[in-house]
Design an enzyme around this catalytic site. Structure first.
Site, PDB file in Angstrom:
ATOM      1  NE  ARG A 167      15.750  61.891  39.064  1.00 39.85           N
ATOM      2  CZ  ARG A 167      14.704  61.897  39.909  1.00 39.85           C
ATOM      3  NH1 ARG A 167      14.633  61.020  40.902  1.00 39.85           N
ATOM      4  NH2 ARG A 167      13.701  62.712  39.733  1.00 39.85           N
ATOM      5  CB  SER A 216      18.159  65.736  33.875  1.00 38.61           C
ATOM      6  OG  SER A 216      16.828  66.181  33.820  1.00 38.61           O
ATOM      7  CD  GLU A 288      19.588  62.650  36.558  1.00 39.81           C
ATOM      8  OE1 GLU A 288      19.400  63.717  37.189  1.00 39.81           O
ATOM      9  OE2 GLU A 288      18.667  62.005  36.016  1.00 39.81           O
TER      10      GLU A 288
HETATM   11  C1  LIG Z   1      13.931  62.477  27.042  1.00 37.06           C
HETATM   12  C2  LIG Z   1      14.367  61.911  28.363  1.00 37.06           C
HETATM   13  C3  LIG Z   1      13.628  62.162  29.504  1.00 37.06           C
HETATM   14  C4  LIG Z   1      14.032  61.659  30.737  1.00 37.06           C
HETATM   15  N1  LIG Z   1      13.257  61.919  31.836  1.00 37.06           N
HETATM   16  C5  LIG Z   1      13.650  61.441  33.026  1.00 37.06           C
HETATM   17  C6  LIG Z   1      12.854  61.700  34.199  1.00 37.06           C
HETATM   18  O1  LIG Z   1      11.823  62.335  34.154  1.00 37.06           O
HETATM   19  N2  LIG Z   1      13.293  61.197  35.378  1.00 37.06           N
HETATM   20  C7  LIG Z   1      14.446  60.453  35.481  1.00 37.06           C
HETATM   21  O2  LIG Z   1      14.785  60.008  36.578  1.00 37.06           O
HETATM   22  N3  LIG Z   1      15.210  60.195  34.393  1.00 37.06           N
HETATM   23  C8  LIG Z   1      14.832  60.663  33.177  1.00 37.06           C
HETATM   24  N4  LIG Z   1      15.597  60.396  32.081  1.00 37.06           N
HETATM   25  C9  LIG Z   1      16.863  59.639  32.233  1.00 37.06           C
HETATM   26  C10 LIG Z   1      16.718  58.107  32.071  1.00 37.06           C
HETATM   27  O3  LIG Z   1      15.591  57.792  31.275  1.00 37.06           O
HETATM   28  C11 LIG Z   1      16.626  57.402  33.432  1.00 37.06           C
HETATM   29  O4  LIG Z   1      17.792  57.619  34.203  1.00 37.06           O
HETATM   30  C12 LIG Z   1      16.419  55.877  33.256  1.00 37.06           C
HETATM   31  O5  LIG Z   1      16.202  55.287  34.503  1.00 37.06           O
HETATM   32  C13 LIG Z   1      17.634  55.205  32.626  1.00 37.06           C
HETATM   33  O6  LIG Z   1      17.260  53.895  32.273  1.00 37.06           O
HETATM   34  P1  LIG Z   1      18.030  53.130  31.120  1.00 37.06           P
HETATM   35  O7  LIG Z   1      17.511  51.754  31.070  1.00 37.06           O
HETATM   36  O8  LIG Z   1      17.981  53.907  29.847  1.00 37.06           O
HETATM   37  O9  LIG Z   1      19.497  53.164  31.721  1.00 37.06           O
HETATM   38  P2  LIG Z   1      20.891  53.238  30.955  1.00 37.06           P
HETATM   39  O10 LIG Z   1      21.125  54.607  30.441  1.00 37.06           O
HETATM   40  O11 LIG Z   1      20.994  52.124  29.989  1.00 37.06           O
HETATM   41  O12 LIG Z   1      21.866  52.979  32.185  1.00 37.06           O
HETATM   42  C14 LIG Z   1      21.993  53.946  33.207  1.00 37.06           C
HETATM   43  C15 LIG Z   1      22.968  53.398  34.255  1.00 37.06           C
HETATM   44  O13 LIG Z   1      22.370  52.300  34.908  1.00 37.06           O
HETATM   45  C16 LIG Z   1      23.136  51.117  34.679  1.00 37.06           C
HETATM   46  N5  LIG Z   1      22.181  50.045  34.436  1.00 37.06           N
HETATM   47  C17 LIG Z   1      21.276  49.966  33.442  1.00 37.06           C
HETATM   48  N6  LIG Z   1      20.553  48.845  33.569  1.00 37.06           N
HETATM   49  C18 LIG Z   1      21.040  48.211  34.671  1.00 37.06           C
HETATM   50  C19 LIG Z   1      20.712  46.996  35.316  1.00 37.06           C
HETATM   51  N7  LIG Z   1      19.761  46.175  34.855  1.00 37.06           N
HETATM   52  N8  LIG Z   1      21.415  46.650  36.426  1.00 37.06           N
HETATM   53  C20 LIG Z   1      22.405  47.455  36.926  1.00 37.06           C
HETATM   54  N9  LIG Z   1      22.741  48.625  36.350  1.00 37.06           N
HETATM   55  C21 LIG Z   1      22.073  48.983  35.236  1.00 37.06           C
HETATM   56  C22 LIG Z   1      24.002  51.376  33.470  1.00 37.06           C
HETATM   57  O14 LIG Z   1      25.187  50.610  33.468  1.00 37.06           O
HETATM   58  C23 LIG Z   1      24.267  52.863  33.642  1.00 37.06           C
HETATM   59  O15 LIG Z   1      25.287  53.079  34.576  1.00 37.06           O
HETATM   60  C24 LIG Z   1      15.208  60.884  30.828  1.00 37.06           C
HETATM   61  C25 LIG Z   1      15.955  60.600  29.675  1.00 37.06           C
HETATM   62  C26 LIG Z   1      15.538  61.101  28.458  1.00 37.06           C
HETATM   63  C27 LIG Z   1      16.347  60.793  27.231  1.00 37.06           C
END
Ligand SMILES: Cc1cc2nc3c(=O)[nH]c(=O)nc-3n(C[C@H](O)[C@H](O)[C@H](O)COP(=O)(O)OP(=O)(O)OC[C@H]3O[C@@H](n4cnc5c(N)ncnc54)[C@H](O)[C@@H]3O)c2cc1C
Length: 319
Positions: A167, A216, A288
């Site tokens: 992660r 998570s 996380e």
């Molecule tokens: C219901 C649910 C289920 C989930 N299941 C999983 C799972 O099974 N496995 C898992 O790993 N995660 C899971 N997640 C967590 C999440 O979906 C992941 O971590 C996902 O990768 C986050 O993507 P995001 O675009 O929403 O990131 P954001 O929440 O928008 O950003 C996360 C971090 O990354 C940075 N960031 C975002 N985009 C960029 C970019 N383009 N360049 C540089 N930095 C960036 C942000 O500044 C922040 O620090 C889940 C979340 C939810 C709500």
């Protein structure tokens, strides 16, 4: 040169927790060129101390109650999938992961099925090395286009430059912003791939909460001791609560917003879970979830408490 204008936005609308105050200046680039143009203007300002925050789908991010000052790049409209060859695609950083999963399977390719239920963007998945079903994003990434804020230019990084771990990657949104990702998939058996995706969605429907949440909350301290199980064994599931934030009755490592939760409620509950788990089991667990924005003094104290001793350092990017 006409550069994309910013607009005010509401933090709670751009985080799946559905909490967070106003975003002063949100930029929503729709193309790589627009994103680069905006960042080329913002880069020098960032070098002079202005803050820049980056949001994909906000599915791993808790936005502060006072919102986000400075500039916020919201990448969810930077959504595109461009074929580079029979099994290679250039994917815009804002592309939703469910779209990447279905697109790859519809193209007769495997390797992307695990993305189906992760509600984030391609850029967020690379930054977090998101994973599920025993696979992680690192497995499909070949190289990424990042805007390097220090150099104020777009550059390409190879997978080996990204130091992927559980992660995590070495990409910090305060230094390098992912704008596009070249991914490699493999030919395979589509019936098996589709069945795996359907099983994964059914599992999530049965075991993950339906109320707003941020996935998570904590990293597992050890594969044999998942946080959900530790919390469950301590009786926290559906019981531990701060304000309108509750440990989900369905999963001990999810916190749900009962409707009116504040960021401070979520942080307060996170701190409580961390303390109870440590006192009862000796396991130190660390977030996380990422923290973003203008923290109040109480929120700053809670976040520091949560991150104290975290080997991943302080990956919050408060404005
Ligand atoms: C219901 C649910 C289920 C989930 N299941 C999983 C799972 O099974 N496995 C898992 O790993 N995660 C899971 N997640 C967590 C999440 O979906 C992941 O971590 C996902 O990768 C986050 O993507 P995001 O675009 O929403 O990131 P954001 O929440 O928008 O950003 C996360 C971090 O990354 C940075 N960031 C975002 N985009 C960029 C970019 N383009 N360049 C540089 N930095 C960036 C942000 O500044 C922040 O620090 C889940 C979340 C939810 C709500």
């Amino acid at each position: 040169m006409t550069v994309l204008e910013s607009t005010p936005a509401l933090g709670s609308a751009f985080s799946t927790y559905r909490v967070g105050g106003p975003i002063d200046c949100a930029y929503f680039p729709q193309t790589l060129e627009q994103a680069v143009e905006v960042l080329a203007v913002l880069g020098p300002k960032v070098a002079q101390g202005q803050s820049l925050s980056v949001l994909g789908w906000g599915s791993n991010t808790l936005v502060a109650s006072q919102g986000i000052a400075g500039a916020t790049l919201i990448l969810r409209k930077l959504a595109s999938i461009e074929p580079l060859g029979p099994n290679r695609f250039r994917i815009g950083a804002g592309t939703h992961l469910a779209k990447v999963a279905t697109f790859s399977v519809d193209a007769g390719l495997t390797g992307g099925e695990f993305l189906i239920g992760i509600p984030g963007t391609m850029g967020g998945a690379v930054a977090m090395n998101a994973g599920a079903m025993g696979q992680d994003t690192a497995a499909i990434v070949e190289r990424v286009a990042v805007f390097d804020l220090a150099a104020n230019e777009l550059c390409w990084l190879e997978k080996t430059d990204l130091t992927f771990g559980y992660r995590q990657s070495n990409l910090s949104p305060t230094r390098s912003i992912v704008l596009a990702v070249d991914c490699l998939f493999q030919p395979g058996d589509m019936a098996t791939a589709k069945a795996r995706m359907a099983d994964n969605m059914a599992f999530r429907k049965a075991h993950h909460p339906h109320e707003p949440n941020g996935g998570s909350v904590f990293r597992n301290p050890d594969p044999a001791h998942p946080v959900g199980k530790l919390v469950d064994e301590l009786g926290g599931r559906g019981q531990w609560q701060v304000g309108q934030a509750l440990v989900s009755p369905m999963h001990g490592n999810f916190i749900i917003n009962l409707g009116e939760a504040t960021s401070a409620d979520v942080l307060g509950l996170m701190a409580q879970v961390q303390r109870r788990v440590f006192e009862a089991t000796g396991w130190r667990i660390f977030p996380e979830n990422r923290w973003m924005g203008q923290a109040t003094e109480a929120e700053t104290n809670l976040w520091h408490q949560l991150k104290q001793g975290d080997p991943h350092g302080d990956d919050a990017h408060a404005a």
